[in-house]
Design a protein around this motif. Structure first.
Motif, PDB file in Angstrom:
ATOM      1  N   GLY A  78      71.496  49.423  30.545  1.00  0.00           N
ATOM      2  CA  GLY A  78      70.671  50.516  30.049  1.00  0.00           C
ATOM      3  C   GLY A  78      71.437  51.623  29.357  1.00  0.00           C
ATOM      4  N   ASN A 103      66.600  51.343  18.977  1.00  0.00           N
ATOM      5  CA  ASN A 103      66.385  52.203  17.802  1.00  0.00           C
ATOM      6  C   ASN A 103      66.891  51.571  16.515  1.00  0.00           C
ATOM      7  OD1 ASN A 103      65.233  54.041  19.500  1.00  0.00           O
ATOM      8  ND2 ASN A 103      66.992  55.405  19.577  1.00  0.00           N
ATOM      9  N   PHE A 104      67.311  50.307  16.599  1.00  0.00           N
ATOM     10  CA  PHE A 104      67.629  49.536  15.396  1.00  0.00           C
ATOM     11  C   PHE A 104      66.826  48.244  15.458  1.00  0.00           C
ATOM     12  CE2 PHE A 104      71.624  51.886  16.195  1.00  0.00           C
ATOM     13  CZ  PHE A 104      71.720  52.553  14.995  1.00  0.00           C
ATOM     14  N   GLU A 105      66.635  47.607  14.292  1.00  0.00           N
ATOM     15  CA  GLU A 105      65.994  46.296  14.327  1.00  0.00           C
ATOM     16  C   GLU A 105      66.995  45.262  14.816  1.00  0.00           C
ATOM     17  OE1 GLU A 105      64.548  45.862  10.350  1.00  0.00           O
ATOM     18  OE2 GLU A 105      62.636  46.805  10.865  1.00  0.00           O
ATOM     19  N   PRO A 170      66.777  60.362  22.021  1.00  0.00           N
ATOM     20  CA  PRO A 170      65.326  60.273  22.214  1.00  0.00           C
ATOM     21  C   PRO A 170      64.542  60.744  20.991  1.00  0.00           C
ATOM     22  CG  PRO A 170      66.212  62.127  23.458  1.00  0.00           C
ATOM     23  CD  PRO A 170      67.384  61.402  22.869  1.00  0.00           C
ATOM     24  N   ALA A 173      64.128  57.918  18.683  1.00  0.00           N
ATOM     25  CA  ALA A 173      63.224  56.908  19.224  1.00  0.00           C
ATOM     26  C   ALA A 173      61.808  57.075  18.697  1.00  0.00           C
ATOM     27  CB  ALA A 173      63.219  56.965  20.753  1.00  0.00           C
ATOM     28  N   THR A 174      61.427  58.316  18.384  1.00  0.00           N
ATOM     29  CA  THR A 174      60.066  58.513  17.882  1.00  0.00           C
ATOM     30  C   THR A 174      60.041  58.903  16.409  1.00  0.00           C
ATOM     31  OG1 THR A 174      60.194  60.688  18.935  1.00  0.00           O
ATOM     32  CG2 THR A 174      58.822  59.044  20.001  1.00  0.00           C
TER      33      THR A 174
ATOM     34  N   TYR B   7      63.276  42.099  14.374  1.00  0.00           N
ATOM     35  CA  TYR B   7      62.463  42.604  15.463  1.00  0.00           C
ATOM     36  C   TYR B   7      62.725  44.095  15.606  1.00  0.00           C
ATOM     37  CZ  TYR B   7      60.192  43.203  19.888  1.00  0.00           C
ATOM     38  OH  TYR B   7      59.358  43.644  20.875  1.00  0.00           O
ATOM     39  N   ASP B   8      61.656  44.892  15.439  1.00  0.00           N
ATOM     40  CA  ASP B   8      61.836  46.339  15.529  1.00  0.00           C
ATOM     41  C   ASP B   8      62.048  46.750  16.977  1.00  0.00           C
ATOM     42  OD1 ASP B   8      61.983  48.995  15.235  1.00  0.00           O
ATOM     43  OD2 ASP B   8      59.967  49.281  14.421  1.00  0.00           O
ATOM     44  N   ASN B   9      63.188  47.340  17.239  1.00  0.00           N
ATOM     45  CA  ASN B   9      63.566  47.656  18.615  1.00  0.00           C
ATOM     46  C   ASN B   9      63.569  49.162  18.855  1.00  0.00           C
ATOM     47  OD1 ASN B   9      64.381  46.916  21.180  1.00  0.00           O
ATOM     48  ND2 ASN B   9      66.538  46.934  20.691  1.00  0.00           N
ATOM     49  N   ARG B  10      62.785  49.876  18.043  1.00  0.00           N
ATOM     50  CA  ARG B  10      62.742  51.321  18.239  1.00  0.00           C
ATOM     51  C   ARG B  10      61.969  51.626  19.519  1.00  0.00           C
ATOM     52  NH1 ARG B  10      60.062  55.090  15.365  1.00  0.00           N
ATOM     53  NH2 ARG B  10      59.251  53.517  13.957  1.00  0.00           N
ATOM     54  N   LEU B  11      62.431  52.616  20.263  1.00  0.00           N
ATOM     55  CA  LEU B  11      61.919  52.785  21.616  1.00  0.00           C
ATOM     56  C   LEU B  11      60.603  53.540  21.679  1.00  0.00           C
ATOM     57  CD1 LEU B  11      65.278  53.498  23.421  1.00  0.00           C
ATOM     58  CD2 LEU B  11      63.863  51.476  23.657  1.00  0.00           C
ATOM     59  N   GLY B  12      60.284  54.346  20.662  1.00  0.00           N
ATOM     60  CA  GLY B  12      59.042  55.115  20.717  1.00  0.00           C
ATOM     61  C   GLY B  12      59.079  56.125  21.844  1.00  0.00           C
ATOM     62  N   VAL B  13      57.898  56.482  22.340  1.00  0.00           N
ATOM     63  CA  VAL B  13      57.831  57.532  23.363  1.00  0.00           C
ATOM     64  C   VAL B  13      58.628  57.139  24.610  1.00  0.00           C
ATOM     65  CG1 VAL B  13      56.295  58.847  24.859  1.00  0.00           C
ATOM     66  CG2 VAL B  13      55.637  58.383  22.519  1.00  0.00           C
ATOM     67  N   GLY B  15      61.414  56.027  24.600  1.00  0.00           N
ATOM     68  CA  GLY B  15      62.769  56.501  24.361  1.00  0.00           C
ATOM     69  C   GLY B  15      62.986  57.918  24.855  1.00  0.00           C
ATOM     70  N   TRP B  16      61.905  58.713  24.924  1.00  0.00           N
ATOM     71  CA  TRP B  16      62.063  60.056  25.486  1.00  0.00           C
ATOM     72  C   TRP B  16      62.411  59.952  26.961  1.00  0.00           C
ATOM     73  CZ3 TRP B  16      57.249  63.369  23.760  1.00  0.00           C
ATOM     74  CH2 TRP B  16      57.215  63.426  22.364  1.00  0.00           C
ATOM     75  N   GLY B  19      65.431  55.637  27.472  1.00  0.00           N
ATOM     76  CA  GLY B  19      66.351  54.870  26.637  1.00  0.00           C
ATOM     77  C   GLY B  19      67.796  55.301  26.785  1.00  0.00           C
ATOM     78  N   GLY B  20      68.503  54.791  27.723  1.00  0.00           N
ATOM     79  CA  GLY B  20      69.901  55.157  27.805  1.00  0.00           C
ATOM     80  C   GLY B  20      70.216  55.896  29.072  1.00  0.00           C
TER      81      GLY B  20
END
Ligand code: SF4
Ligand code: SF4
Ligand code: FES
Lengths: 279, 145
Positions: A78, A103-105, A170, A173-174, B7-13, B15-16, B19-20
Protein backbone atom coordinates in the motif's frame (compact mmCIF):
# COMPACT_ATOMS: atom_id res chain seq x y z
CA UNK A 1 8.04 -3.18 11.07
CA UNK A 2 10.02 -6.23 12.04
CA UNK A 3 13.73 -6.40 11.48
CA UNK A 4 14.83 -9.98 11.24
CA UNK A 5 18.07 -11.15 12.85
CA UNK A 6 21.06 -11.47 10.61
CA UNK A 7 20.97 -15.01 9.33
CA UNK A 8 21.17 -16.83 6.07
CA UNK A 9 18.09 -19.00 6.42
CA UNK A 10 15.26 -18.35 4.02
CA UNK A 11 11.66 -17.57 4.83
CA UNK A 12 8.61 -18.28 2.65
CA UNK A 13 6.81 -15.06 1.76
CA UNK A 14 3.54 -14.77 -0.17
CA UNK A 15 3.87 -12.19 -2.91
CA UNK A 16 0.38 -10.95 -3.85
CA UNK A 17 1.13 -9.46 -7.23
CA UNK A 18 -1.30 -7.44 -9.34
CA UNK A 19 -1.56 -8.90 -12.82
CA UNK A 20 -3.13 -7.33 -15.88
CA UNK A 21 -2.81 -8.28 -19.51
CA UNK A 22 -4.51 -5.70 -21.74
CA UNK A 23 -5.19 -8.31 -24.42
CA UNK A 24 -7.02 -10.81 -22.25
CA UNK A 25 -8.06 -9.17 -18.98
CA UNK A 26 -10.82 -6.64 -18.43
CA UNK A 27 -9.64 -5.70 -14.97
CA UNK A 28 -6.48 -6.35 -12.96
CA UNK A 29 -6.50 -9.29 -10.58
CA UNK A 30 -4.15 -10.47 -7.85
CA UNK A 31 -2.04 -13.59 -8.19
CA UNK A 32 -0.17 -15.05 -5.24
CA UNK A 33 3.34 -16.53 -5.48
CA UNK A 34 4.97 -18.20 -2.51
CA UNK A 35 8.72 -17.77 -2.76
CA UNK A 36 11.76 -18.23 -0.49
CA UNK A 37 13.23 -14.93 0.70
CA UNK A 38 16.69 -14.46 2.16
CA UNK A 39 17.89 -11.68 4.42
CA UNK A 40 18.85 -8.68 2.28
CA UNK A 41 16.70 -9.66 -0.70
CA UNK A 42 14.89 -6.72 -2.27
CA UNK A 43 11.38 -6.80 -3.68
CA UNK A 44 12.99 -6.48 -7.11
CA UNK A 45 15.01 -9.66 -6.40
CA UNK A 46 11.77 -11.36 -5.43
CA UNK A 47 10.12 -10.40 -8.70
CA UNK A 48 13.15 -11.75 -10.59
CA UNK A 49 12.83 -14.99 -8.66
CA UNK A 50 9.19 -15.29 -9.72
CA UNK A 51 9.99 -14.53 -13.35
CA UNK A 52 12.94 -16.95 -13.46
CA UNK A 53 11.39 -19.84 -11.55
CA UNK A 54 7.62 -19.57 -11.36
CA UNK A 55 5.94 -17.37 -13.94
CA UNK A 56 7.88 -15.95 -16.90
CA UNK A 57 4.92 -13.82 -18.02
CA UNK A 58 5.23 -11.34 -15.14
CA UNK A 59 6.09 -7.84 -16.37
CA UNK A 60 7.52 -4.85 -14.53
CA UNK A 61 9.89 -2.00 -15.26
CA UNK A 62 13.36 -1.60 -13.82
CA UNK A 63 16.84 -0.72 -14.90
CA UNK A 64 19.52 0.31 -12.43
CA UNK A 65 18.44 -1.85 -9.46
CA UNK A 66 20.05 0.67 -7.11
CA UNK A 67 17.61 3.53 -6.59
CA UNK A 68 18.98 5.78 -9.29
CA UNK A 69 16.97 5.39 -12.48
CA UNK A 70 13.49 5.78 -11.02
CA UNK A 71 11.94 2.96 -13.06
CA UNK A 72 10.77 0.56 -10.41
CA UNK A 73 8.23 2.60 -8.43
CA UNK A 74 5.54 0.25 -7.14
CA UNK A 75 2.86 0.03 -4.50
CA UNK A 76 4.37 -2.20 -1.80
CA UNK A 77 2.00 -3.04 1.04
CA UNK A 78 0.00 0.00 0.00
CA UNK A 79 2.96 2.38 -0.03
CA UNK A 80 4.43 3.79 -3.21
CA UNK A 81 8.17 3.21 -3.17
CA UNK A 82 11.07 1.71 -5.13
CA UNK A 83 11.13 -2.08 -5.43
CA UNK A 84 14.93 -2.11 -5.70
CA UNK A 85 15.34 0.04 -2.61
CA UNK A 86 13.10 -1.99 -0.33
CA UNK A 87 14.09 -5.19 1.39
CA UNK A 88 11.32 -7.74 1.58
CA UNK A 89 11.90 -8.69 5.20
CA UNK A 90 11.89 -5.07 6.29
CA UNK A 91 8.25 -4.66 5.30
CA UNK A 92 6.82 -8.19 5.29
CA UNK A 93 6.56 -11.06 7.77
CA UNK A 94 4.49 -13.46 5.75
CA UNK A 95 2.65 -11.49 3.09
CA UNK A 96 3.59 -8.73 0.68
CA UNK A 97 1.31 -6.99 -1.78
CA UNK A 98 2.94 -5.69 -4.93
CA UNK A 99 0.87 -3.44 -7.18
CA UNK A 100 1.48 -0.90 -9.92
CA UNK A 101 1.68 2.79 -8.96
CA UNK A 102 -1.84 4.18 -8.70
CA UNK A 103 -2.96 7.44 -10.35
CA UNK A 104 -1.42 6.19 -13.59
CA UNK A 105 -2.87 3.90 -16.23
CA UNK A 106 -1.62 0.33 -16.18
CA UNK A 107 0.10 -0.85 -19.35
CA UNK A 108 0.61 -4.37 -18.10
CA UNK A 109 1.01 -6.07 -14.69
CA UNK A 110 3.22 -3.74 -12.64
CA UNK A 111 4.04 -1.33 -15.45
CA UNK A 112 2.37 2.07 -15.11
CA UNK A 113 2.15 4.56 -17.97
CA UNK A 114 4.21 7.47 -16.66
CA UNK A 115 3.74 9.59 -19.81
CA UNK A 116 1.13 11.83 -18.17
CA UNK A 117 3.71 12.74 -15.53
CA UNK A 118 6.46 13.39 -18.09
CA UNK A 119 4.16 15.56 -20.19
CA UNK A 120 3.33 17.70 -17.16
CA UNK A 121 7.02 17.78 -16.31
CA UNK A 122 8.03 19.07 -19.74
CA UNK A 123 5.18 21.61 -19.70
CA UNK A 124 6.87 23.56 -16.88
CA UNK A 125 10.10 23.83 -18.96
CA UNK A 126 12.42 21.99 -16.61
CA UNK A 127 15.66 23.46 -17.87
CA UNK A 128 17.63 26.70 -17.56
CA UNK A 129 15.83 29.49 -19.38
CA UNK A 130 17.73 32.67 -20.18
CA UNK A 131 17.31 35.46 -22.66
CA UNK A 132 20.99 35.29 -23.64
CA UNK A 133 20.80 31.87 -25.29
CA UNK A 134 24.16 32.39 -26.98
CA UNK A 135 25.91 32.86 -23.65
CA UNK A 136 24.25 29.68 -22.44
CA UNK A 137 25.20 27.53 -25.36
CA UNK A 138 28.79 28.61 -25.97
CA UNK A 139 31.03 27.02 -23.36
CA UNK A 140 33.45 29.93 -22.98
CA UNK A 141 33.20 30.32 -19.22
CA UNK A 142 31.38 29.11 -16.17
CA UNK A 143 28.49 30.67 -14.31
CA UNK A 144 29.20 31.76 -10.79
CA UNK A 145 27.02 30.22 -8.11
CA UNK A 146 27.80 30.29 -4.39
CA UNK A 147 27.35 27.20 -2.20
CA UNK A 148 24.40 28.90 -0.46
CA UNK A 149 22.76 29.55 -3.82
CA UNK A 150 23.29 25.93 -4.74
CA UNK A 151 21.69 24.72 -1.52
CA UNK A 152 18.53 26.73 -2.27
CA UNK A 153 17.57 24.16 -4.92
CA UNK A 154 19.89 21.17 -4.56
CA UNK A 155 17.48 19.09 -2.50
CA UNK A 156 14.85 19.32 -5.24
CA UNK A 157 17.41 18.39 -7.87
CA UNK A 158 17.80 14.89 -6.37
CA UNK A 159 14.47 13.81 -7.88
CA UNK A 160 14.73 10.66 -10.01
CA UNK A 161 11.26 11.02 -11.59
CA UNK A 162 10.02 7.73 -10.17
CA UNK A 163 6.43 8.92 -9.77
CA UNK A 164 6.00 7.60 -6.22
CA UNK A 165 4.91 11.05 -5.07
CA UNK A 166 2.33 11.23 -7.87
CA UNK A 167 0.91 7.88 -6.76
CA UNK A 168 0.68 9.03 -3.14
CA UNK A 169 -0.94 12.40 -3.76
CA UNK A 170 -4.64 12.49 -2.77
CA UNK A 171 -5.22 15.62 -4.84
CA UNK A 172 -4.00 13.90 -8.00
CA UNK A 173 -6.34 11.02 -7.20
CA UNK A 174 -9.36 13.18 -7.94
CA UNK A 175 -7.89 15.77 -10.31
CA UNK A 176 -6.08 14.15 -13.22
CA UNK A 177 -5.06 17.55 -14.59
CA UNK A 178 -3.29 18.64 -11.41
CA UNK A 179 0.39 19.05 -12.29
CA UNK A 180 1.41 16.98 -9.30
CA UNK A 181 4.32 17.03 -6.87
CA UNK A 182 7.13 15.93 -9.18
CA UNK A 183 6.63 18.58 -11.93
CA UNK A 184 5.98 21.31 -9.37
CA UNK A 185 9.10 20.43 -7.39
CA UNK A 186 11.03 20.50 -10.67
CA UNK A 187 9.64 23.97 -11.38
CA UNK A 188 10.84 25.14 -7.96
CA UNK A 189 14.24 23.57 -8.60
CA UNK A 190 14.75 25.71 -11.74
CA UNK A 191 13.02 28.81 -10.38
CA UNK A 192 15.51 28.96 -7.52
CA UNK A 193 18.55 28.34 -9.72
CA UNK A 194 20.48 31.61 -9.96
CA UNK A 195 21.50 30.81 -13.54
CA UNK A 196 17.85 30.71 -14.55
CA UNK A 197 15.64 33.57 -15.65
CA UNK A 198 12.47 31.63 -16.50
CA UNK A 199 10.40 31.87 -13.34
CA UNK A 200 7.82 34.21 -14.78
CA UNK A 201 7.42 31.98 -17.83
CA UNK A 202 6.90 28.97 -15.56
CA UNK A 203 4.42 30.88 -13.40
CA UNK A 204 2.07 30.71 -16.37
CA UNK A 205 1.80 26.96 -15.74
CA UNK A 206 2.45 26.59 -12.04
CA UNK A 207 0.02 29.38 -11.13
CA UNK A 208 -3.03 27.96 -12.93
CA UNK A 209 -5.97 26.39 -11.16
CA UNK A 210 -4.40 22.96 -11.74
CA UNK A 211 -1.03 24.17 -10.56
CA UNK A 212 0.59 24.70 -7.18
CA UNK A 213 -2.52 26.00 -5.43
CA UNK A 214 -4.27 22.67 -5.94
CA UNK A 215 -1.92 21.22 -3.36
CA UNK A 216 -3.35 21.38 0.15
CA UNK A 217 -0.36 20.01 1.95
CA UNK A 218 -1.46 16.49 2.69
CA UNK A 219 2.26 15.85 2.65
CA UNK A 220 1.97 12.34 1.26
CA UNK A 221 4.41 13.09 -1.53
CA UNK A 222 7.16 13.96 0.94
CA UNK A 223 6.44 10.90 3.03
CA UNK A 224 6.59 8.68 -0.04
CA UNK A 225 9.62 10.13 -1.80
CA UNK A 226 12.43 7.55 -1.76
CA UNK A 227 15.09 10.21 -2.35
CA UNK A 228 14.18 12.71 0.38
CA UNK A 229 13.31 15.37 -2.17
CA UNK A 230 10.44 16.74 -0.06
CA UNK A 231 8.26 17.96 -2.96
CA UNK A 232 5.65 19.31 -0.50
CA UNK A 233 8.24 21.79 0.76
CA UNK A 234 9.13 22.83 -2.78
CA UNK A 235 5.47 23.41 -3.63
CA UNK A 236 4.92 25.67 -0.61
CA UNK A 237 7.94 27.79 -1.63
CA UNK A 238 6.51 27.90 -5.11
CA UNK A 239 3.19 29.20 -3.75
CA UNK A 240 4.92 31.90 -1.75
CA UNK A 241 6.82 33.05 -4.83
CA UNK A 242 3.63 32.99 -6.92
CA UNK A 243 1.91 35.23 -4.37
CA UNK A 244 4.88 37.62 -4.26
CA UNK A 245 5.03 37.75 -8.05
CA UNK A 246 1.30 38.33 -8.28
CA UNK A 247 1.51 41.24 -5.84
CA UNK A 248 4.63 42.59 -7.61
CA UNK A 249 6.54 42.31 -4.35
CA UNK A 250 9.41 40.22 -5.67
CA UNK A 251 12.67 41.96 -6.42
CA UNK A 252 13.75 41.65 -10.02
CA UNK A 253 17.05 39.86 -10.10
CA UNK A 254 19.32 39.36 -13.04
CA UNK A 255 20.45 35.78 -13.58
CA UNK A 256 24.05 35.21 -12.58
CA UNK A 257 26.75 35.98 -15.08
CA UNK A 258 29.65 34.03 -16.45
CA UNK A 259 33.02 34.16 -14.84
CA UNK A 260 36.14 34.57 -16.93
CA UNK A 261 37.02 31.98 -19.49
CA UNK A 262 39.47 29.20 -18.70
CA UNK A 263 42.87 30.52 -17.62
CA UNK A 264 41.68 34.12 -17.41
CA UNK A 265 40.70 34.15 -13.75
CA UNK A 266 42.81 35.90 -11.12
CA UNK A 267 44.53 33.35 -8.87
CA UNK A 268 43.77 33.75 -5.18
CA UNK A 269 46.70 34.94 -3.05
CA UNK A 270 48.62 32.57 -0.78
CA UNK A 271 48.00 29.48 -2.82
CA UNK A 272 51.23 27.48 -3.08
CA UNK A 273 52.43 26.50 -6.51
CA UNK A 274 51.69 23.00 -7.68
CA UNK A 275 54.50 20.52 -6.97
CA UNK A 276 56.81 19.61 -9.84
CA UNK A 277 55.73 16.80 -12.10
CA UNK A 278 57.01 13.41 -11.10
CA UNK A 279 56.10 11.50 -14.24
CA UNK B 1 1.38 2.79 -33.55
CA UNK B 2 -1.61 0.71 -32.62
CA UNK B 3 -3.70 1.95 -29.75
CA UNK B 4 -2.84 -0.01 -26.63
CA UNK B 5 -5.60 -0.71 -24.19
CA UNK B 6 -4.89 0.74 -20.74
CA UNK B 7 -6.43 0.24 -17.36
CA UNK B 8 -7.13 3.52 -15.59
CA UNK B 9 -5.77 3.15 -12.09
CA UNK B 10 -6.61 6.58 -10.77
CA UNK B 11 -7.82 6.30 -7.20
CA UNK B 12 -10.63 8.88 -7.18
CA UNK B 13 -12.16 9.80 -3.85
CA UNK B 14 -10.73 6.61 -2.41
CA UNK B 15 -7.34 8.24 -2.95
CA UNK B 16 -8.23 10.86 -0.36
CA UNK B 17 -8.73 8.13 2.15
CA UNK B 18 -6.59 5.17 1.37
CA UNK B 19 -4.00 5.60 -1.37
CA UNK B 20 -0.60 5.17 0.16
CA UNK B 21 0.83 5.94 3.54
CA UNK B 22 -1.32 7.44 6.19
CA UNK B 23 0.08 10.48 7.89
CA UNK B 24 -1.53 12.88 10.31
CA UNK B 25 -1.41 15.66 7.70
CA UNK B 26 -3.51 13.46 5.46
CA UNK B 27 -6.19 13.12 8.12
CA UNK B 28 -6.04 16.90 8.52
CA UNK B 29 -6.42 17.24 4.74
CA UNK B 30 -9.45 14.95 4.58
CA UNK B 31 -11.11 16.61 7.55
CA UNK B 32 -10.41 20.04 6.08
CA UNK B 33 -12.16 19.07 2.84
CA UNK B 34 -15.09 17.45 4.59
CA UNK B 35 -15.61 20.35 7.01
CA UNK B 36 -15.31 22.80 4.12
CA UNK B 37 -18.02 20.97 2.18
CA UNK B 38 -20.16 20.66 5.32
CA UNK B 39 -19.94 24.40 6.03
CA UNK B 40 -20.89 25.15 2.43
CA UNK B 41 -23.88 22.81 2.71
CA UNK B 42 -24.86 24.42 5.99
CA UNK B 43 -24.67 27.86 4.42
CA UNK B 44 -27.04 26.85 1.63
CA UNK B 45 -29.49 25.30 4.09
CA UNK B 46 -29.15 28.35 6.28
CA UNK B 47 -30.21 30.64 3.44
CA UNK B 48 -33.22 28.46 2.64
CA UNK B 49 -34.29 27.99 6.25
CA UNK B 50 -34.04 31.63 7.24
CA UNK B 51 -35.98 32.62 4.14
CA UNK B 52 -38.78 30.38 5.42
CA UNK B 53 -39.16 32.79 8.27
CA UNK B 54 -41.17 35.05 6.02
CA UNK B 55 -43.96 32.49 5.89
CA UNK B 56 -43.46 30.33 8.96
CA UNK B 57 -42.80 32.43 12.05
CA UNK B 58 -44.32 29.70 14.22
CA UNK B 59 -41.34 27.42 13.54
CA UNK B 60 -39.12 29.76 15.56
CA UNK B 61 -41.24 30.46 18.64
CA UNK B 62 -40.13 28.97 21.96
CA UNK B 63 -40.88 25.25 21.83
CA UNK B 64 -41.34 25.39 18.03
CA UNK B 65 -39.86 23.10 15.41
CA UNK B 66 -36.41 24.69 15.43
CA UNK B 67 -36.01 24.34 19.16
CA UNK B 68 -35.76 20.58 19.09
CA UNK B 69 -32.47 19.27 20.58
CA UNK B 70 -31.36 17.90 17.20
CA UNK B 71 -30.98 21.47 15.94
CA UNK B 72 -28.89 22.44 18.96
CA UNK B 73 -26.67 19.49 18.23
CA UNK B 74 -26.58 20.45 14.55
CA UNK B 75 -25.47 23.93 15.51
CA UNK B 76 -22.72 22.45 17.61
CA UNK B 77 -21.55 20.35 14.65
CA UNK B 78 -21.44 23.45 12.48
CA UNK B 79 -19.47 25.23 15.16
CA UNK B 80 -17.08 22.28 15.47
CA UNK B 81 -16.56 22.17 11.71
CA UNK B 82 -15.97 25.90 11.67
CA UNK B 83 -13.51 25.82 14.58
CA UNK B 84 -11.48 23.05 12.97
CA UNK B 85 -11.60 24.55 9.50
CA UNK B 86 -10.53 27.99 10.74
CA UNK B 87 -7.64 26.81 12.91
CA UNK B 88 -6.33 24.27 10.43
CA UNK B 89 -6.78 26.97 7.79
CA UNK B 90 -4.45 29.27 9.71
CA UNK B 91 -1.83 26.52 9.68
CA UNK B 92 -2.34 25.99 5.96
CA UNK B 93 -2.02 29.69 5.19
CA UNK B 94 1.27 29.82 7.08
CA UNK B 95 2.58 26.63 5.52
CA UNK B 96 1.45 27.45 2.01
CA UNK B 97 3.16 30.80 2.17
CA UNK B 98 6.36 28.92 2.79
CA UNK B 99 6.60 29.65 6.51
CA UNK B 100 7.01 26.81 8.96
CA UNK B 101 8.34 24.34 6.41
CA UNK B 102 12.05 24.90 7.00
CA UNK B 103 14.88 25.43 4.55
CA UNK B 104 16.02 23.08 1.78
CA UNK B 105 18.35 20.52 3.33
CA UNK B 106 20.70 17.79 2.25
CA UNK B 107 18.56 14.63 2.16
CA UNK B 108 20.27 12.17 4.46
CA UNK B 109 18.60 8.89 5.36
CA UNK B 110 16.35 8.54 7.37
CA UNK B 111 14.80 11.54 5.69
CA UNK B 112 13.37 14.41 7.65
CA UNK B 113 10.81 16.39 5.69
CA UNK B 114 9.00 19.69 6.01
CA UNK B 115 6.22 17.68 7.65
CA UNK B 116 8.39 17.25 10.72
CA UNK B 117 9.10 20.97 10.78
CA UNK B 118 5.48 22.11 10.70
CA UNK B 119 4.12 19.40 12.99
CA UNK B 120 4.33 21.48 16.22
CA UNK B 121 2.13 24.07 14.52
CA UNK B 122 -0.39 21.36 13.66
CA UNK B 123 -0.39 20.13 17.24
CA UNK B 124 -0.85 23.65 18.66
CA UNK B 125 -3.76 24.28 16.30
CA UNK B 126 -5.43 21.01 17.20
CA UNK B 127 -5.09 21.78 20.93
CA UNK B 128 -6.68 25.18 20.31
CA UNK B 129 -9.45 23.48 18.32
CA UNK B 130 -10.05 21.06 21.19
CA UNK B 131 -10.30 23.95 23.66
CA UNK B 132 -12.76 25.75 21.37
CA UNK B 133 -14.80 22.56 21.00
CA UNK B 134 -14.98 22.10 24.75
CA UNK B 135 -16.01 25.71 25.26
CA UNK B 136 -18.52 25.50 22.39
CA UNK B 137 -19.86 22.22 23.72
CA UNK B 138 -20.71 23.68 27.09
CA UNK B 139 -22.27 26.70 25.41
CA UNK B 140 -24.34 25.02 22.70
CA UNK B 141 -25.30 21.86 24.43
CA UNK B 142 -25.85 23.54 27.77
CA UNK B 143 -23.42 21.19 29.44
CA UNK B 144 -22.00 24.00 31.55
CA UNK B 145 -25.37 25.05 32.90
S1 SF4 C 1 9.98 13.82 -5.96
FE1 SF4 C 1 10.67 11.89 -5.06
S2 SF4 C 1 8.91 10.50 -5.29
FE2 SF4 C 1 8.57 12.23 -6.67
S3 SF4 C 1 9.36 11.56 -8.65
FE3 SF4 C 1 11.02 12.68 -7.59
S4 SF4 C 1 12.19 11.11 -6.51
FE4 SF4 C 1 10.23 10.18 -7.08
S1 SF4 D 1 1.57 18.02 -0.33
FE1 SF4 D 1 0.44 18.63 -2.17
S2 SF4 D 1 1.42 17.59 -3.87
FE2 SF4 D 1 2.11 16.59 -1.97
S3 SF4 D 1 0.70 14.87 -1.73
FE3 SF4 D 1 -0.13 16.61 -0.64
S4 SF4 D 1 -1.57 17.62 -2.02
FE4 SF4 D 1 -0.23 16.26 -3.22
S1 FES E 1 15.57 -0.12 -10.67
FE1 FES E 1 16.35 1.91 -10.86
S2 FES E 1 15.37 2.91 -9.18
FE2 FES E 1 14.77 0.85 -8.86
Amino acid sequence: MTMSKTNTTTREINFHVTRYNPETDRTPYVKTYRIPVREGMTVLDGLHYIKDNVDPTLAWRYSCRMGVCGSCGMLLNGRPTLACNTQVLHIADTDLTVGPLPNFEIIRDLVPDLMTMFEKHSSIQPHILRTDEAGLNSPDGEFYQSPAELEAYLQFAYCIKCGCCMAACPTLATDARYLGPMPLAAAERYDKDTRDDGRRARNEFTGTSHGAFRCHYAGECSRACPKGVDPAKAIQYLKRQLVLDYLHLARRKKPCQKMHGPGQGKPLPNIPAAPAKTV
Amino acid sequence: MAEIKRYDNRLGVWGWLGGGRWGIERYAYILHRLTGLAILLYFLMHVVVTSLRATGQYLWVEGGFFHQPIFKFGEFLVFAAFAYHALNGIRLVLVELGFAVGKPIEPIYPYKTSLNVQRPLLIIMMILAAILLAAGGSEFLGLGK
